[in-house]
Design a protein around this motif. Sequence first.
Motif, PDB file in Angstrom:
ATOM      1  N   VAL A   8       0.829  -1.205   0.000  1.00  0.00           N
ATOM      2  CA  VAL A   8       0.000   0.000   0.000  1.00  0.00           C
ATOM      3  C   VAL A   8       0.866   1.258   0.000  1.00  0.00           C
ATOM      4  O   VAL A   8       0.599   2.200  -0.750  1.00  0.00           O
ATOM      5  N   TYR A  23      -6.777   4.186   0.386  1.00  0.00           N
ATOM      6  CA  TYR A  23      -7.779   3.309   0.993  1.00  0.00           C
ATOM      7  C   TYR A  23      -9.191   3.693   0.555  1.00  0.00           C
ATOM      8  O   TYR A  23     -10.060   2.828   0.449  1.00  0.00           O
ATOM      9  N   THR A  33      -7.089  -5.291  -4.472  1.00  0.00           N
ATOM     10  CA  THR A  33      -6.025  -5.718  -3.570  1.00  0.00           C
ATOM     11  C   THR A  33      -6.118  -7.210  -3.315  1.00  0.00           C
ATOM     12  O   THR A  33      -7.109  -7.855  -3.656  1.00  0.00           O
ATOM     13  N   GLN A  35      -4.759 -10.024  -0.049  1.00  0.00           N
ATOM     14  CA  GLN A  35      -4.179 -10.081   1.273  1.00  0.00           C
ATOM     15  C   GLN A  35      -3.456 -11.404   1.449  1.00  0.00           C
ATOM     16  O   GLN A  35      -4.015 -12.473   1.170  1.00  0.00           O
ATOM     17  N   ARG A  38      -1.226 -10.938   7.030  1.00  0.00           N
ATOM     18  CA  ARG A  38      -1.697  -9.626   7.491  1.00  0.00           C
ATOM     19  C   ARG A  38      -1.348  -8.525   6.512  1.00  0.00           C
ATOM     20  O   ARG A  38      -1.701  -7.372   6.731  1.00  0.00           O
ATOM     21  N   ARG A  39      -0.666  -8.864   5.456  1.00  0.00           N
ATOM     22  CA  ARG A  39      -0.171  -7.879   4.503  1.00  0.00           C
ATOM     23  C   ARG A  39      -1.145  -7.680   3.348  1.00  0.00           C
ATOM     24  O   ARG A  39      -1.569  -8.629   2.707  1.00  0.00           O
ATOM     25  N   ARG A  40      -1.498  -6.410   3.080  1.00  0.00           N
ATOM     26  CA  ARG A  40      -2.381  -6.074   1.952  1.00  0.00           C
ATOM     27  C   ARG A  40      -1.523  -5.517   0.818  1.00  0.00           C
ATOM     28  O   ARG A  40      -0.703  -4.622   1.018  1.00  0.00           O
TER      29      ARG A  40
END
Length: 55
Positions: A8, A23, A33, A35, A38-40
């Motif tokens: 991001v 966002y 996006t 995922q 926990r990473r987007r």
Amino acid sequence: METLAIPVKDAAKSLGIGRTKLYELIGGGQLQTLQIGRRRLVKTDSIRALVEKAA
């Protein structure tokens, strides 16, 4: 190999916008996006499509 998705922070920097605006674009469905854990990550093809649409 082509980069398929970027963090991001890097997506916002490449578009010249802040993370909040990024966002908003994600929430509005203008950017796609994925995922991983926990990473987007933002899909680079959706960034290109957004830029082409704006041009």
